[in-house]
Design an enzyme around this catalytic site. Structure first.
Site, short mmCIF file in Angstrom:
data_model
loop_
_atom_site.label_atom_id
_atom_site.label_comp_id
_atom_site.label_asym_id
_atom_site.label_seq_id
_atom_site.Cartn_x
_atom_site.Cartn_y
_atom_site.Cartn_z
N ASP A 152 0.83 -1.21 0.00
CA ASP A 152 0.00 0.00 0.00
C ASP A 152 0.86 1.26 0.00
O ASP A 152 2.10 1.17 0.03
CB ASP A 152 -0.89 -0.06 1.26
CG ASP A 152 -2.31 0.41 0.98
OD1 ASP A 152 -2.48 1.27 0.12
OD2 ASP A 152 -3.24 -0.08 1.65
N ASP A 158 -10.36 2.95 -3.52
CA ASP A 158 -10.97 1.76 -2.91
C ASP A 158 -12.41 1.53 -3.36
O ASP A 158 -13.22 2.45 -3.44
CB ASP A 158 -10.98 1.91 -1.39
CG ASP A 158 -9.59 1.73 -0.80
OD1 ASP A 158 -8.61 1.84 -1.54
OD2 ASP A 158 -9.51 1.47 0.41
C1 GLA Z 1 -6.02 0.89 1.58
C2 GLA Z 1 -6.17 -0.10 0.42
C3 GLA Z 1 -7.25 -1.11 0.76
C4 GLA Z 1 -6.92 -1.83 2.05
C5 GLA Z 1 -6.69 -0.83 3.17
C6 GLA Z 1 -6.14 -1.49 4.41
O1 GLA Z 1 -7.15 1.69 1.72
O2 GLA Z 1 -6.46 0.58 -0.76
O3 GLA Z 1 -7.43 -2.02 -0.30
O4 GLA Z 1 -5.78 -2.63 1.86
O5 GLA Z 1 -5.77 0.19 2.79
O6 GLA Z 1 -5.82 -0.57 5.40
#
Ligand code: GLA
Length: 384
Positions: free
Chosen positions: A126, A183
């Site tokens: 990430d 997301d």
């Molecule tokens: C980010 C990513 C998600 C998930 C969260 C976990 O938002 O884009 O897919 O992995 O972090 O904290």
């Protein structure tokens, strides 16, 4: 390590968020095998954020949360491997993960080594808490180098949300798949928003480094960590079809221990999966240009398959029925070629011929069609 087809698997984030532990992961592993997910191609079982302790150990190594994962990650990986699955884990390029656990910043090589020793096969990486003084490209490249030198094949799943024009530099990092989008949430609005933006990234997706539309919400029905109202089964079908046809990795996010049959049937549709996993991985292209026959510009994607057949997806993300005519001229199949298409609807199994180079379709709101098409000789008199 070379990744030739869009990766497939299950990830804990969409449904479980913080609420993960080793028992849950073992149960998911069991269900992936028992209910046919592994057979259908879903091979990676990925534990997302929140698996860590807040402090590294005295040697600077990451430590699994002692309450949630008392047996440790190596034992969990061994269990997952014993089922014939591959084991994935999560970390972050910044000082902290998105949920505030230690990130891999300035620990890339030691973390890659730890993951290799635990038997990790997949790292989702990430980009939260990136120090301002470092550019994101260097950080992803550094983890790419660490993984490529850790002595184990670990799939590098970059998750920089499409930010900083990810598509333009991500292939220099060694990432085998890369998030092109922000997301996903379990709602039709979210699915539609991600889908609409994706065309921009599609041309940068290829075998070895696949653009990722984010994990699936199919089957969540409004329950879990990213539930924003939930979707109908038709919406899930459209979501899955679009992700599959457009060569996105397919990572399930629902609780497959109690998923309703209609959602499971979507995730396990072999014909749709075969289109996603076609070894050519040719770039899908859009032919649904707005005109009198397609006034709203409902997306129509065409993808050449490696055996010469064609996958054609027609998507209705709108709230009204779509009454469309798709013109084969737009993919070069004018009547002057002497060819037309024999099309098989992969959701219903019906087969028909396209006549006069025009395919007429009625698509209910939020639904779609996916045809597997053969190029055949045009025979006058055959009716669709
Ligand atoms: C980010 C990513 C998600 C998930 C969260 C976990 O938002 O884009 O897919 O992995 O972090 O904290």
């Amino acid at each position: 390590m070379i990744v030739k087809k869009p990766p497939m698997g299950w990830n804990s984030w969409n449904t479980f968020g913080h609420d993960i532990n080793e028992e849950l992961i073992r149960e998911i592993a069991d269900v992936m095998v028992r209910d046919g997910y592994l057979d259908a191609g879903y091979e990676y079982l990925v534990v997302d954020d929140c698996w860590q302790e807040h402090e590294r150990d005295e040697n600077g190594r990451l430590v699994a949360d002692r309450k949630k994962f008392p047996s440790g990650m190596k034992a969990l990986a061994d269990y997952v491997h014993s089922k014939g699955l591959k084991f994935g884990i999560y970390s972050c390029a910044g000082t902290l993960t998105c949920e505030g656990f230690p990130g891999s910043f300035e620990h890339e090589f030691i973390d890659a080594q730890t993951f290799a020793e635990w038997g990790v096969d997949f790292l989702k990486y990430d980009r939260c808490y990136k120090p301002l003084t470092f550019d994101v490209v260097t950080l992803f490249r550094r983890m790419g180098m660490a993984l490529a030198n850790c002595g184990r094949d670990i799939l590098f799943a970059a998750c920089s949300w499409g930010a900083d024009e990810t598509r333009k530099w991500i292939k220099s990092t060694g990432a085998h798949m890369w998030r092109a989008t922000n997301d996903i949430g379990d709602s039709h609005a979210s699915i539609r928003q991600l889908a609409e933006k994706f065309d921009r990234d599609l041309k940068y997706s290829s075998p070895g480094s696949f653009a990722d539309l984010d994990m699936l919400v199919v089957g969540m029905y409004g329950e879990g960590n990213v539930a924003f109202g939930g979707c109908t089964t038709a919406m899930y079908k459209t979501h899955f079809t679009y992700w599959a046809q457009l060569n996105s990795p397919l990572m399930i996010g629902a609780d497959i221990r109690k998923i309703p049959k209609e959602a499971r049937d979507i995730l396990l549709n072999r014909e749709v999966i075969a289109i996603n996993q076609d070894e050519g991985c040719w770039q899908p292209y859009e032919i649904g240009i707005p005109d009198g026959w397609n006034p709203k510009g409902n997306p129509v994607y065409v993808k050449l398959l490696s055996n010469g057949e064609i996958a054609m997806g027609i998507y209705n993300f709108y709230d009204e029925e779509a009454n469309l005519a798709t013109c084969l001229d737009r993919m070069g199949l004018c009547m002057s070629t002497g060819k037309t298409l024999e099309i098989r609807d992969v959701w219903t199994g019906e087969t028909q011929y396209v006549t006069n180079a025009v395919l007429k379709t009625k698509i209910p709101p939020h639904d779609c069609k996916l045809y597997r098409c053969k190029i055949v000789d045009l025979v006058y008199g055959k009716m669709s």
